[in-house]
Design a protein around this motif. Structure first.
Motif, PDB file in Angstrom:
ATOM      1  N   TYR A   1       0.858  -1.188   0.000  1.00 21.37           N
ATOM      2  CA  TYR A   1       0.000   0.000   0.000  1.00 21.37           C
ATOM      3  C   TYR A   1       0.887   1.229   0.000  1.00 21.37           C
ATOM      4  CZ  TYR A   1      -3.203   3.656   1.521  1.00 21.37           C
ATOM      5  OH  TYR A   1      -3.920   4.823   1.603  1.00 21.37           O
ATOM      6  N   GLU A   2       0.545   2.178  -0.847  1.00 18.53           N
ATOM      7  CA  GLU A   2       1.262   3.448  -0.856  1.00 18.53           C
ATOM      8  C   GLU A   2       0.293   4.587  -0.601  1.00 18.53           C
ATOM      9  OE1 GLU A   2       1.235   6.025  -4.610  1.00 18.53           O
ATOM     10  OE2 GLU A   2       2.340   4.230  -5.247  1.00 18.53           O
ATOM     11  N   LEU A   3       0.781   5.661  -0.011  1.00 17.47           N
ATOM     12  CA  LEU A   3       0.026   6.904   0.064  1.00 17.47           C
ATOM     13  C   LEU A   3       0.965   8.040  -0.295  1.00 17.47           C
ATOM     14  CD1 LEU A   3      -2.725   8.209   0.718  1.00 17.47           C
ATOM     15  CD2 LEU A   3      -1.782   8.768   2.955  1.00 17.47           C
ATOM     16  N   ALA A   4       0.708   8.641  -1.430  1.00 19.33           N
ATOM     17  CA  ALA A   4       1.444   9.832  -1.844  1.00 19.33           C
ATOM     18  C   ALA A   4       0.675  11.035  -1.319  1.00 19.33           C
ATOM     19  CB  ALA A   4       1.562   9.887  -3.365  1.00 19.33           C
ATOM     20  N   CYS A   5       1.299  11.796  -0.435  1.00 17.05           N
ATOM     21  CA  CYS A   5       0.589  12.887   0.232  1.00 17.05           C
ATOM     22  C   CYS A   5       1.407  14.180   0.143  1.00 17.05           C
ATOM     23  CB  CYS A   5       0.339  12.497   1.693  1.00 17.05           C
ATOM     24  SG  CYS A   5      -0.994  13.406   2.483  1.00 17.05           S
TER      25      CYS A   5
ATOM     26  N   GLY B   1       3.332  16.768   2.739  1.00 17.68           N
ATOM     27  CA  GLY B   1       4.788  16.702   2.652  1.00 17.68           C
ATOM     28  C   GLY B   1       5.395  15.363   3.014  1.00 17.68           C
ATOM     29  N   PHE B   2       4.692  14.251   2.772  1.00 13.72           N
ATOM     30  CA  PHE B   2       5.296  12.946   3.042  1.00 13.72           C
ATOM     31  C   PHE B   2       4.788  11.903   2.063  1.00 13.72           C
ATOM     32  CE2 PHE B   2       1.369  12.308   5.489  1.00 13.72           C
ATOM     33  CZ  PHE B   2       1.078  10.977   5.234  1.00 13.72           C
ATOM     34  N   ARG B   3       5.501  10.792   2.006  1.00 12.62           N
ATOM     35  CA  ARG B   3       5.100   9.626   1.221  1.00 12.62           C
ATOM     36  C   ARG B   3       5.215   8.387   2.101  1.00 12.62           C
ATOM     37  NH1 ARG B   3      10.298  10.075  -2.889  1.00 12.62           N
ATOM     38  NH2 ARG B   3      11.911   9.435  -1.408  1.00 12.62           N
ATOM     39  N   PHE B   4       4.357   7.389   1.818  1.00 11.54           N
ATOM     40  CA  PHE B   4       4.199   6.244   2.716  1.00 11.54           C
ATOM     41  C   PHE B   4       4.121   4.975   1.888  1.00 11.54           C
ATOM     42  CE2 PHE B   4       1.421   3.146   4.695  1.00 11.54           C
ATOM     43  CZ  PHE B   4       1.681   3.176   6.055  1.00 11.54           C
ATOM     44  N   ILE B   5       4.813   3.927   2.326  1.00  8.46           N
ATOM     45  CA  ILE B   5       4.704   2.623   1.688  1.00  8.46           C
ATOM     46  C   ILE B   5       4.713   1.553   2.765  1.00  8.46           C
ATOM     47  CG2 ILE B   5       7.206   2.578   1.284  1.00  8.46           C
ATOM     48  CD1 ILE B   5       6.704   0.647  -1.031  1.00  8.46           C
ATOM     49  N   SER B   6       3.873   0.520   2.587  1.00  7.81           N
ATOM     50  CA  SER B   6       3.829  -0.596   3.530  1.00  7.81           C
ATOM     51  C   SER B   6       3.698  -1.893   2.746  1.00  7.81           C
ATOM     52  CB  SER B   6       2.675  -0.438   4.519  1.00  7.81           C
ATOM     53  OG  SER B   6       1.437  -0.339   3.841  1.00  7.81           O
ATOM     54  N   GLU B   7       4.120  -2.983   3.362  1.00 12.03           N
ATOM     55  CA  GLU B   7       4.062  -4.296   2.723  1.00 12.03           C
ATOM     56  C   GLU B   7       3.925  -5.370   3.797  1.00 12.03           C
ATOM     57  OE1 GLU B   7       6.667  -7.176  -0.339  1.00 12.03           O
ATOM     58  OE2 GLU B   7       7.436  -5.214   0.285  1.00 12.03           O
ATOM     59  N   LYS B   8       3.104  -6.385   3.499  1.00 12.92           N
ATOM     60  CA  LYS B   8       3.083  -7.561   4.367  1.00 12.92           C
ATOM     61  C   LYS B   8       4.256  -8.437   3.944  1.00 12.92           C
ATOM     62  CE  LYS B   8       0.418 -11.369   6.225  1.00 12.92           C
ATOM     63  NZ  LYS B   8      -0.903 -12.031   6.340  1.00 12.92           N
ATOM     64  N   VAL B   9       5.245  -8.559   4.814  1.00 13.43           N
ATOM     65  CA  VAL B   9       6.500  -9.194   4.444  1.00 13.43           C
ATOM     66  C   VAL B   9       6.612 -10.635   4.909  1.00 13.43           C
ATOM     67  CG1 VAL B   9       7.765  -7.011   4.326  1.00 13.43           C
ATOM     68  CG2 VAL B   9       7.612  -8.231   6.513  1.00 13.43           C
ATOM     69  N   GLN B  10       5.769 -11.048   5.852  1.00 17.41           N
ATOM     70  CA  GLN B  10       5.869 -12.412   6.376  1.00 17.41           C
ATOM     71  C   GLN B  10       4.508 -12.887   6.868  1.00 17.41           C
ATOM     72  OE1 GLN B  10       9.281 -13.614   9.027  1.00 17.41           O
ATOM     73  NE2 GLN B  10       7.678 -14.062  10.507  1.00 17.41           N
TER      74      GLN B  10
END
Length: 488
Positions: free
Chosen positions: A204-208, A212-221
């Motif tokens: 999931y990404e959120l370009a904001c 003034g920020f950017r966000f990325i997340s991932e289910k890694v395990q």
């Protein structure tokens, strides 16, 4: 060891046409059941994803190197936060990222809400059996967000980190602002519906740019425990989160006990780390369901030695309404509380700091509620998290949560399709896990990598950012990937 392809394909066709805006319409799905479902399934295609994506990534890095040699490198001072690849600094990204059109409400439901089902018949067999995070939950009890998007709720008051980056390094002022940011993360988590479990490899990404920020997340395990990894970058700071959520049903309440490590690192070398309190969803069988946070955690300034000790006060049967949701804390240095410094407030409303000079200062206050909070009681910030804005058309990777048909159908109020898609995705997840459980096979996260020789989760990070996500996005790698799949 052989690594299975970790791409996730939620749908062979895009969920939204290129002409449609962020609200969109769900495209009619095929009812044919395939050996390896394309809707909500992880697809093991050994060669399908690599060539196009890799070419775009290499092009992105080459372009970045070229720009560095033309004189942009000297702009990367210690006041800028960059990705680990160093190819696309946050300041350059903010200049290029277009403003997004944010919605203020969910679309109206297209079907009547499903009839209530007996909660006790659903969960009576779960009493005392511990972990519930992998239990398939009917869509009636879910909200149209995944757990990866829920992690982004922490970023609603990111301006507190901007303020902290502007004050003196290792100061009490910075500690108080970071503590206010940590407490603010609880303010939106008052809803009692459960988010969708993320699938292994989901992102999931959120370009904001407006904040003034950017966000990325991932289910890694997923095995032996589920782990989600988060990275957010702003002007002068980097926020990281890695968590392992444990849930259990006590007979009257569902308790959420995260093992989590949160960190903010400022570009001047000042770092802060903390954990999270336990969350309890009470009266799930009889009575009015309500949520509360309880327990304590410590926010530690790694370089300064300052520690904010925060406590979330659990309500009792004798508690007055004015005492609900209370949070308090003190600041310590070398194990001794600083005289005259106290923190007090409510986690769903505001946080104040009492200072040694006798003054009191408001550190943080919750934003006004949404005019239309929807049937899920969402805040204005949460309402935007699953929005497919026009600026995202054709740019998201297939792994992004926004492209999940079960989440999208639930948001649109197409409950019967949401249930069908959700079942298909759970079945696809089971097949993926069966494949990687075989000898010689494993799952490698796409945007994060395992750190060798690490300790326990909650103490040190087990995964770190590989770099390259925003570079691939800027180079059109994900759009090219979509075109390749459509041709095949």
């Amino acid at each position: 060891m052989a690594c299975l392809d970790n791409r996730i394909v939620f749908n062979e066709q895009p969920l939204l046409s290129k002409e449609q805006s962020g609200q969109g319409q769900v495209i009619q799905q095929s009812a044919e059941i395939m050996d390896e479902p394309l809707i909500g399934a992880f697809r093991c295609s050994d060669a399908r994803s690599s060539s196009t994506e890799q070419g775009c990534l290499e092009e992105a890095h080459a372009s970045a190197k070229c720009s560095m040699t033309t004189g942009q490198a000297h702009h990367r001072t210690d006041q800028m936060t960059t990705t680990s690849s160093g190819a696309l600094p946050i300041e350059d990204w903010l200049k290029a990222e277009p403003a997004h059109q944010r919605r203020e409400a969910l679309p109206p439901p297209q079907q009547p809400a499903p009839t209530a089902i007996n909660m006790w018949s659903l969960i009576k067999d779960m009493v005392g059996k511990g972990e519930l995070s992998r239990v398939a939950t009917p869509v009636q009890f879910l909200e149209p967000l995944s757990e990866l998007q829920q992690r982004c709720e922490d970023m609603e008051f990111s301006e507190l980190l901007d303020q902290a980056a502007a004050v003196e390094r290792c100061s009490l002022e910075r500690l108080l602002l970071v503590t206010a940011f940590a407490v603010s993360a609880y303010s939106g988590v008052k809803r009692t519906c459960k988010p969708f479990n993320a699938l292994l490899g989901e992102t999931y990404e959120l370009a904001c740019p407006e904040k003034g920020f950017r966000f990325i997340s991932e289910k890694v395990q997923h095995e032996p425990t589920t782990i989600n990894r988060v990275l957010a970058e702003g002007r002068g700071w980097t926020f990281e989160l890695e968590d392992e959520l444990h849930t259990r049903f006590t007979g009257t309440a569902v308790e959420l006990a995260p093992i989590v490590l949160l960190q903010v690192a400022f570009s001047d070398g000042d770092t802060y780390r903390w954990g999270k309190a336990m969350t309890s969803i009470n009266n799930v069988i009889v009575g009015r369901i309500h949520l509360e946070h309880k327990g304590s955690w410590r926010l530690r300034g790694v370089q300064s030695g300052l520690i904010a000790c925060m406590k979330f006060h659990a309500a009792t049967m004798l508690s007055s309404k004015s005492k609900l949701h209370e949070v308090s804390g003190v600041v310590e240095k070398d194990g001794v509380a600083l005289k005259g410094v106290k923190l007090r407030g409510k986690w769903d409303r505001e946080l104040h700091a009492d200072l040694p000079d006798g003054s009191s200062r408001l550190l943080w206050r919750v934003n006004p509620p949404a005019a239309d909070p929807s049937r899920y009681c969402m805040t204005p910030w949460v309402l935007r998290l699953n929005d497919l804005t026009p600026q995202l058309a054709g740019r998201l990777p297939h792994t992004d949560t926004r492209l999940r048909p079960d989440v999208r159908c639930l948001e649109l109020g197409i409950y019967d399709q949401a249930a069908v898609h959700h079942k298909q995705m759970e079945e696809g997840q089971a097949k993926k896990l069966a494949r990687i459980a075989k000898p010689g096979a494993t799952h490698e996260p796409r945007w994060f990598e395992r750190v060798g020789g690490c300790g326990k989760i909650g103490e040190e990070y087990l995964f770190r950012y590989r770099g390259g996500y925003w570079e691939a996005c800027a180079a059109g790698a994900f759009a090219a990937q979509e075109t390749q799949i459509e041709r095949e």
